[in-house]
Write a protein that holds these residues in place. Structure first.
Motif, PDB file in Angstrom:
ATOM      1  N   LEU A  39       1.457 -27.279 -10.081  1.00 25.77           N
ATOM      2  CA  LEU A  39       1.814 -27.052 -11.482  1.00 25.77           C
ATOM      3  C   LEU A  39       2.969 -27.955 -11.908  1.00 25.77           C
ATOM      4  O   LEU A  39       3.023 -28.402 -13.051  1.00 25.77           O
ATOM      5  CB  LEU A  39       2.167 -25.581 -11.695  1.00 25.77           C
ATOM      6  CG  LEU A  39       0.984 -24.614 -11.536  1.00 25.77           C
ATOM      7  CD1 LEU A  39       1.460 -23.179 -11.433  1.00 25.77           C
ATOM      8  CD2 LEU A  39       0.005 -24.766 -12.689  1.00 25.77           C
ATOM      9  N   GLN A  40       3.882 -28.234 -10.986  1.00 30.97           N
ATOM     10  CA  GLN A  40       4.976 -29.152 -11.299  1.00 30.97           C
ATOM     11  C   GLN A  40       4.461 -30.566 -11.551  1.00 30.97           C
ATOM     12  O   GLN A  40       5.005 -31.298 -12.380  1.00 30.97           O
ATOM     13  CB  GLN A  40       6.008 -29.142 -10.174  1.00 30.97           C
ATOM     14  CG  GLN A  40       6.847 -27.873 -10.139  1.00 30.97           C
ATOM     15  CD  GLN A  40       7.732 -27.776  -8.906  1.00 30.97           C
ATOM     16  OE1 GLN A  40       7.359 -28.234  -7.826  1.00 30.97           O
ATOM     17  NE2 GLN A  40       8.905 -27.178  -9.076  1.00 30.97           N
ATOM     18  N   ILE A  41       3.394 -30.939 -10.867  1.00 29.46           N
ATOM     19  CA  ILE A  41       2.789 -32.252 -11.096  1.00 29.46           C
ATOM     20  C   ILE A  41       2.311 -32.372 -12.538  1.00 29.46           C
ATOM     21  O   ILE A  41       2.356 -33.448 -13.143  1.00 29.46           O
ATOM     22  CB  ILE A  41       1.619 -32.486 -10.106  1.00 29.46           C
ATOM     23  CG1 ILE A  41       2.170 -32.700  -8.690  1.00 29.46           C
ATOM     24  CG2 ILE A  41       0.765 -33.682 -10.527  1.00 29.46           C
ATOM     25  CD1 ILE A  41       1.103 -32.757  -7.628  1.00 29.46           C
ATOM     26  N   LEU A  42       1.875 -31.247 -13.114  1.00 28.38           N
ATOM     27  CA  LEU A  42       1.443 -31.237 -14.514  1.00 28.38           C
ATOM     28  C   LEU A  42       2.612 -31.276 -15.491  1.00 28.38           C
ATOM     29  O   LEU A  42       2.412 -31.420 -16.694  1.00 28.38           O
ATOM     30  CB  LEU A  42       0.597 -29.989 -14.793  1.00 28.38           C
ATOM     31  CG  LEU A  42      -0.740 -29.892 -14.054  1.00 28.38           C
ATOM     32  CD1 LEU A  42      -1.401 -28.537 -14.334  1.00 28.38           C
ATOM     33  CD2 LEU A  42      -1.675 -31.018 -14.467  1.00 28.38           C
ATOM     34  N   GLY A  43       3.826 -31.133 -14.947  1.00 30.04           N
ATOM     35  CA  GLY A  43       5.006 -31.186 -15.801  1.00 30.04           C
ATOM     36  C   GLY A  43       5.508 -29.837 -16.246  1.00 30.04           C
ATOM     37  O   GLY A  43       6.205 -29.736 -17.268  1.00 30.04           O
ATOM     38  N   CYS A  44       5.196 -28.790 -15.502  1.00 27.55           N
ATOM     39  CA  CYS A  44       5.598 -27.431 -15.881  1.00 27.55           C
ATOM     40  C   CYS A  44       6.955 -27.061 -15.288  1.00 27.55           C
ATOM     41  O   CYS A  44       7.288 -27.461 -14.163  1.00 27.55           O
ATOM     42  CB  CYS A  44       4.598 -26.405 -15.351  1.00 27.55           C
ATOM     43  SG  CYS A  44       2.976 -26.493 -16.077  1.00 27.55           S
ATOM     44  N   ASP A  45       7.707 -26.249 -16.030  1.00 28.57           N
ATOM     45  CA  ASP A  45       8.768 -25.472 -15.423  1.00 28.57           C
ATOM     46  C   ASP A  45       8.091 -24.337 -14.653  1.00 28.57           C
ATOM     47  O   ASP A  45       7.024 -23.868 -15.041  1.00 28.57           O
ATOM     48  CB  ASP A  45       9.679 -24.864 -16.488  1.00 28.57           C
ATOM     49  CG  ASP A  45      10.526 -25.915 -17.185  1.00 28.57           C
ATOM     50  OD1 ASP A  45      10.661 -27.026 -16.635  1.00 28.57           O
ATOM     51  OD2 ASP A  45      11.035 -25.628 -18.277  1.00 28.57           O
ATOM     52  N   ILE A  46       8.741 -23.886 -13.586  1.00 27.41           N
ATOM     53  CA  ILE A  46       8.167 -22.831 -12.762  1.00 27.41           C
ATOM     54  C   ILE A  46       9.083 -21.619 -12.776  1.00 27.41           C
ATOM     55  O   ILE A  46      10.306 -21.746 -12.625  1.00 27.41           O
ATOM     56  CB  ILE A  46       7.966 -23.296 -11.306  1.00 27.41           C
ATOM     57  CG1 ILE A  46       7.069 -24.541 -11.246  1.00 27.41           C
ATOM     58  CG2 ILE A  46       7.391 -22.162 -10.449  1.00 27.41           C
ATOM     59  CD1 ILE A  46       5.663 -24.316 -11.721  1.00 27.41           C
ATOM     60  N   ALA A  47       8.500 -20.450 -12.989  1.00 30.46           N
ATOM     61  CA  ALA A  47       9.229 -19.190 -12.877  1.00 30.46           C
ATOM     62  C   ALA A  47       8.471 -18.304 -11.898  1.00 30.46           C
ATOM     63  O   ALA A  47       7.246 -18.168 -11.994  1.00 30.46           O
ATOM     64  CB  ALA A  47       9.349 -18.499 -14.229  1.00 30.46           C
ATOM     65  N   MET A  48       9.204 -17.729 -10.955  1.00 31.18           N
ATOM     66  CA  MET A  48       8.589 -16.862  -9.956  1.00 31.18           C
ATOM     67  C   MET A  48       8.726 -15.403 -10.397  1.00 31.18           C
ATOM     68  O   MET A  48       9.831 -14.913 -10.644  1.00 31.18           O
ATOM     69  CB  MET A  48       9.276 -17.045  -8.594  1.00 31.18           C
ATOM     70  CG  MET A  48       9.217 -18.461  -8.048  1.00 31.18           C
ATOM     71  SD  MET A  48       7.526 -19.011  -7.733  1.00 31.18           S
ATOM     72  CE  MET A  48       6.994 -17.772  -6.547  1.00 31.18           C
ATOM     73  N   ALA A  49       7.609 -14.726 -10.532  1.00 34.16           N
ATOM     74  CA  ALA A  49       7.638 -13.308 -10.897  1.00 34.16           C
ATOM     75  C   ALA A  49       6.280 -12.695 -10.618  1.00 34.16           C
ATOM     76  O   ALA A  49       5.248 -13.317 -10.848  1.00 34.16           O
ATOM     77  CB  ALA A  49       8.004 -13.129 -12.372  1.00 34.16           C
ATOM     78  N   ASP A  50       6.300 -11.459 -10.139  1.00 38.64           N
ATOM     79  CA  ASP A  50       5.071 -10.685  -9.973  1.00 38.64           C
ATOM     80  C   ASP A  50       4.742 -10.030 -11.305  1.00 38.64           C
ATOM     81  O   ASP A  50       5.614  -9.486 -11.982  1.00 38.64           O
ATOM     82  CB  ASP A  50       5.272  -9.616  -8.896  1.00 38.64           C
ATOM     83  CG  ASP A  50       3.961  -8.965  -8.484  1.00 38.64           C
ATOM     84  OD1 ASP A  50       3.227  -8.481  -9.382  1.00 38.64           O
ATOM     85  OD2 ASP A  50       3.669  -8.920  -7.280  1.00 38.64           O
ATOM     86  N   ILE A  51       3.476 -10.075 -11.690  1.00 46.81           N
ATOM     87  CA  ILE A  51       3.060  -9.542 -12.984  1.00 46.81           C
ATOM     88  C   ILE A  51       3.287  -8.031 -13.081  1.00 46.81           C
ATOM     89  O   ILE A  51       3.333  -7.470 -14.175  1.00 46.81           O
ATOM     90  CB  ILE A  51       1.573  -9.898 -13.231  1.00 46.81           C
ATOM     91  CG1 ILE A  51       1.270  -9.948 -14.721  1.00 46.81           C
ATOM     92  CG2 ILE A  51       0.655  -8.944 -12.505  1.00 46.81           C
ATOM     93  CD1 ILE A  51      -0.046 -10.600 -15.035  1.00 46.81           C
ATOM     94  N   HIS A  52       3.470  -7.362 -11.955  1.00 50.37           N
ATOM     95  CA  HIS A  52       3.724  -5.917 -11.951  1.00 50.37           C
ATOM     96  C   HIS A  52       5.207  -5.594 -12.041  1.00 50.37           C
ATOM     97  O   HIS A  52       5.575  -4.419 -12.129  1.00 50.37           O
ATOM     98  CB  HIS A  52       3.158  -5.277 -10.678  1.00 50.37           C
ATOM     99  CG  HIS A  52       1.687  -5.435 -10.522  1.00 50.37           C
ATOM    100  ND1 HIS A  52       1.122  -6.455  -9.790  1.00 50.37           N
ATOM    101  CD2 HIS A  52       0.650  -4.711 -11.020  1.00 50.37           C
ATOM    102  CE1 HIS A  52      -0.196  -6.342  -9.841  1.00 50.37           C
ATOM    103  NE2 HIS A  52      -0.509  -5.309 -10.568  1.00 50.37           N
ATOM    104  N   ASP A  53       6.056  -6.612 -12.032  1.00 48.32           N
ATOM    105  CA  ASP A  53       7.505  -6.419 -11.978  1.00 48.32           C
ATOM    106  C   ASP A  53       8.135  -6.811 -13.311  1.00 48.32           C
ATOM    107  O   ASP A  53       8.458  -7.973 -13.552  1.00 48.32           O
ATOM    108  CB  ASP A  53       8.092  -7.254 -10.830  1.00 48.32           C
ATOM    109  CG  ASP A  53       9.566  -6.973 -10.588  1.00 48.32           C
ATOM    110  OD1 ASP A  53      10.218  -6.375 -11.458  1.00 48.32           O
ATOM    111  OD2 ASP A  53      10.067  -7.393  -9.529  1.00 48.32           O
ATOM    112  N   GLY A  54       8.295  -5.827 -14.194  1.00 43.21           N
ATOM    113  CA  GLY A  54       8.843  -6.115 -15.515  1.00 43.21           C
ATOM    114  C   GLY A  54      10.225  -6.720 -15.472  1.00 43.21           C
ATOM    115  O   GLY A  54      10.566  -7.592 -16.276  1.00 43.21           O
ATOM    116  N   GLN A  55      11.051  -6.279 -14.513  1.00 40.61           N
ATOM    117  CA  GLN A  55      12.407  -6.804 -14.410  1.00 40.61           C
ATOM    118  C   GLN A  55      12.398  -8.285 -14.055  1.00 40.61           C
ATOM    119  O   GLN A  55      13.191  -9.071 -14.599  1.00 40.61           O
ATOM    120  CB  GLN A  55      13.196  -6.015 -13.360  1.00 40.61           C
ATOM    121  CG  GLN A  55      14.662  -6.402 -13.272  1.00 40.61           C
ATOM    122  CD  GLN A  55      15.458  -5.483 -12.372  1.00 40.61           C
ATOM    123  OE1 GLN A  55      14.924  -4.511 -11.836  1.00 40.61           O
ATOM    124  NE2 GLN A  55      16.739  -5.772 -12.194  1.00 40.61           N
ATOM    125  N   ALA A  56      11.504  -8.697 -13.158  1.00 41.54           N
ATOM    126  CA  ALA A  56      11.403 -10.107 -12.788  1.00 41.54           C
ATOM    127  C   ALA A  56      10.806 -10.944 -13.911  1.00 41.54           C
ATOM    128  O   ALA A  56      11.118 -12.133 -14.049  1.00 41.54           O
ATOM    129  CB  ALA A  56      10.572 -10.249 -11.519  1.00 41.54           C
TER     130      ALA A  56
END
Length: 292
Positions: A39-56
């Motif tokens: 995804l970084q190759i496409l030029g994206c910023d990356i954010a790590m979070a589980d979709i079940h974790d509202g706080q993250a």
């Protein structure tokens, strides 16, 4: 900044590719760091979070111009409905705090019905929860993905029989390439949603039947392949044998009951259909790795 949940899925990745081709800034939310490099190759910023974790999810959603929401359901979940409700709650809680300028949700044909539609019903709940936020909201209801046939192709080629939960096998139904859904979603994101609630539907250039799928597969492989209705009594055992949990299989079976009753359709009130360009033959060829 356009923020994409489910960034590593087929729909999310194609949304990202389209947005980046347009020069738009994208933040991809993923839970597995192994997917970050592509995804970084496409030029994206990356954010790590589980979709079940509202706080993250909250920091990942901050400063978003628009957020694309998708709620995948694990086909092996012991309670697929509960898992979906947990995802919806986490996402809605995070969006309520971060208040992005607009939201686009990937939903399902049939999501306007409030009962007896199986998987589509979970997307009804998603739409209703998002509407409760009072944010500008667009929903893109996707027809059945052509790629869903992929798990049946090897067996159909081996046996010459393509089993179908669509009854009869000659019935035309809406279907679409997942890549086209991602591209259509990106186009909607960049045009903005204005105020209020908008509904769109995504399907392919034409409708097909299971018999059409068998015919296209036969043409691509040079083998005789016939479409056959799978009797209703065999649906759940076959789905579980194919790797689905009993809970997920129940949702799938209920959805196909609704399909065969004509309920998984474009909502007549909106009727706004965006058509992808990928035809069935092209999609099957890609799944098989065959040249057109």
């Amino acid at each position: 900044m356009f923020v994409i949940l489910g960034a590593n899925g087929k729909v999310g990745r194609h949304s990202i590719q389209t947005l980046r081709q347009l020069g738009a800034p994208v933040r991809a939310i993923i839970r597995n760091a192994d997917h970050a490099a592509a995804l970084q190759i496409l030029g994206c910023d990356i954010a790590m979070a589980d979709i079940h974790d509202g706080q993250a999810l909250r920091p990942a959603l901050r400063d978003a111009q628009a957020v694309q929401v998708i709620c995948p359901i694990s086909p092996r979940s012991d309670d697929a409905g509960a898992q979906m409700r947990s995802s919806i709650e986490a996402i809605v809680t995070a969006l309520a705090e971060t208040r992005p300028a607009s939201v686009l949700a990937i939903s399902d044909y049939g999501a306007h019905h409030a009962s007896e539609t199986g998987i589509a019903l979970t997307f009804h709940h998603l739409e209703e929860a998002l509407r409760g936020l009072g944010l500008p909201l667009s929903v893109l209801r996707s027809a059945e993905h052509m790629q869903n046939w992929a798990r049946l192709l090897p067996r159909a080629i081996e046996t010459g029989v393509l089993p179908s939960l669509h009854h009869p096998v000659t019935k035309l139904f809406p279907t679409v390439s997942a890549a086209d859904v991602g591209e259509i979603a990106a186009q909607l994101l960049t045009t903005g949603s204005g105020a209020g609630f908008r509904v769109f539907h995504a399907e392919g250039p034409e409708r097909y039947s299971t018999a059409d799928v068998a015919s296209a597969l036969a043409s691509l492989t040079g083998r005789e392949i016939a479409a056959r209705e799978l009797p209703r009594a065999q649906w759940l055992p076959a789905l579980v044998q194919g790797g689905l949990s009993a809970s997920y299989a129940e949702l799938v079976a209920e959805m196909y009951d609704a399909h065969n009753a004509g309920r998984i359709e474009v909502e007549e009130v909106t009727g706004n259909v965006r058509r992808g360009e990928t035809g069935l033959h092209q999609a099957l060829a890609a799944m098989l790795g065959s040249p057109l």
